[in-house]
Design an enzyme around this catalytic site. Structure first.
Site, PDB file in Angstrom:
ATOM      1  N   GLY A 280      -8.036 -22.757  16.388  1.00 45.00           N
ATOM      2  CA  GLY A 280      -8.993 -23.846  16.176  1.00 45.00           C
ATOM      3  C   GLY A 280     -10.086 -23.822  17.215  1.00 45.00           C
ATOM      4  O   GLY A 280     -10.278 -22.844  17.930  1.00 45.00           O
ATOM      5  N   ASN A 281     -10.821 -24.914  17.302  1.00 44.74           N
ATOM      6  CA  ASN A 281     -11.890 -25.025  18.290  1.00 44.74           C
ATOM      7  C   ASN A 281     -11.990 -26.467  18.767  1.00 44.74           C
ATOM      8  O   ASN A 281     -11.230 -27.343  18.332  1.00 44.74           O
ATOM      9  CB  ASN A 281     -13.225 -24.524  17.714  1.00 44.74           C
ATOM     10  CG  ASN A 281     -13.607 -25.259  16.443  1.00 44.74           C
ATOM     11  OD1 ASN A 281     -13.809 -26.469  16.446  1.00 44.74           O
ATOM     12  ND2 ASN A 281     -13.716 -24.520  15.343  1.00 44.74           N
TER      13      ASN A 281
END
Length: 413
Positions: free
Chosen positions: A206-207
């Site tokens: 993810g980020n």
């Protein structure tokens, strides 16, 4: 400036208190004339306290001052908010059953109506005819905003935000008539948040995106009169009321949703933080530590370039599709080979979108924060535009730029 503020009998009357505050804080003398029905929503004591002037809705109060004639004669501006379907009908047919409708008949200065009602009422042929009648006589009638209405319904009919009405009123007094909501009648699709690419049933790549900027853009577009569709990846903030929400998780899901949504959109804003890569293989079971302490090897493959694909699909379509405005976002960092804007300019040319909103990111910049600072680059080659402040303020600047581009740019290719 002497302003008469007419208040119609709708649930949105409570928002007009903020509009009154904007007028008085700008130094204007405001006389509030509520309809009898509106006092069931907000009492006269509120209007008197905020305006500092006595309030009445009867032609029989202070008869010696002939208020039903005097107020309209003396007003430099008359604003009616919310302008209900009933009030628009009475104004269009010249009725004079109370102090407000008498004042409207006597008004010598500019008159601004800010409608608010249920969608079916706003779209009814009778209401549309009344609006056209009033506009034909020189009155200004704002388009209502699109958003959450009374109850669970959403659609066009929401009272424009007080600041929007205030800005329109000030523009009208200055002789400007092109102040309609910049995205009225437009459909805007916005992606927001960060995609998640699964490794196994419990892990993902993810980020740091919180979705705050995308949500702020959705609010700004909604307030600018647009019908808004939000393609929501992982977000740390809830979606705003009054917009359609399509939930996605991965880049592939976002690609599918964006291509489908773009077909009936006037504007597509790709503000989501989309993963560039995804695991080549997703395990059906949780990846466990191996007894031999060997490190796992995870092979990544490229995700599709959604922004570039949206541009290609648009450019390959007919003239109507080529009117679609496509806006990209670039979260960039500089390095020894170039600065943020150099990389962004190259990305703009590579992607082919019409506008690219660029921000300089880092561990303590942009992601998750409530403020932002961006530069808006245009494929047309116009001067870069800077915007900074809260994410809401930055979003308003972006939406205003989009409105300008929609009204000034020829079909795109």
């Amino acid at each position: 400036m002497r302003i008469v503020l007419g208040v119609g009998g709708g649930i949105a009357a409570y928002k007009v208190a903020s509009l009154l505050r904007l007028f008085t804080e700008a130094g204007h003398h405001v006389t509030v004339i509520p309809t009898e029905a509106s006092t069931r929503f907000v009492g006269t004591a509120t209007w008197e306290a905020l305006s500092g002037n006595p309030v009445s809705n009867s032609v029989f109060d202070d008869v010696h001052q002939v208020n039903h004639v005097r107020l309209g004669h003396e007003a430099d501006l008359v604003v009616v908010a919310p302008a209900t379907a009933d009030l628009l009908a009475k104004a269009a047919t010249g009725q004079a059953g109370d102090l407000l409708t008498n004042t409207l008949l006597m008004a010598h200065g500019p008159v601004l109506f800010a409608p608010a009602m249920h969608t079916e009422m706003w779209q009814h042929a009778a209401t549309r005819a009344n609006v056209e009648t009033l506009r034909g006589r020189g009155a200004a009638v704002l388009e209502p905003a699109t958003g959450r209405l009374t109850g669970a319904d959403s659609g066009p009919g929401r009272l424009p935000e007080p600041q929007v009405i205030f800005d329109a009123a000030m523009a009208l007094v200055q002789g400007q008539t092109d102040f309609q909501l910049p995205l009225a009648g437009r459909t805007v699709t916005i992606s927001a948040g960060g995609t998640r690419e699964p490794l196994d049933p419990v892990r993902f790549l993810g980020n740091r995106s919180s979705g705050k900027q995308g949500v702020a853009l959705a609010v700004a577009a909604r307030n600018a009169g647009a019908t808004v569709r939000l393609l929501a990846a992982h977000m740390e903030v809830p979606p705003p009321a009054g917009v359609e929400v399509v939930s996605v998780e991965t880049a592939l899901q976002l690609r599918e949703a964006a291509l489908a949504a773009a077909s009936d959109s006037d504007v597509v804003i790709m503000s989501a933080a989309v993963a560039d890569f995804r695991p080549a293989v997703v395990s059906d079971t949780k990846i466990k530590k191996r007894d031999d302490s060997a490190d796992p090897v995870i092979t990544l493959v490229r995700n599709p370039d959604i922004l570039h694909e949206l541009v290609e699909v648009r450019n390959a379509a007919g003239d109507e599709a080529r009117q679609r405005l496509i806006v990209g976002f670039a979260a960039e960092t500089g390095d020894s080979h170039g600065d943020v804007l150099a990389y962004a300019e190259a990305k703009l040319q590579r992607k082919g979108c019409d506008l690219l909103v660029v921000n300089h990111v880092g561990s303590d910049k942009v992601f998750g924060q409530d403020t932002n600072s961006v530069v808006i680059l245009a494929r047309s080659g116009s001067e870069p535009q800077e915007a900074s402040g809260t994410k809401a303020e930055v979003s308003e600047a972006i939406i205003n730029r989009i409105g300008f581009e929609l009204n000034s740019v020829s079909p795109r290719a």
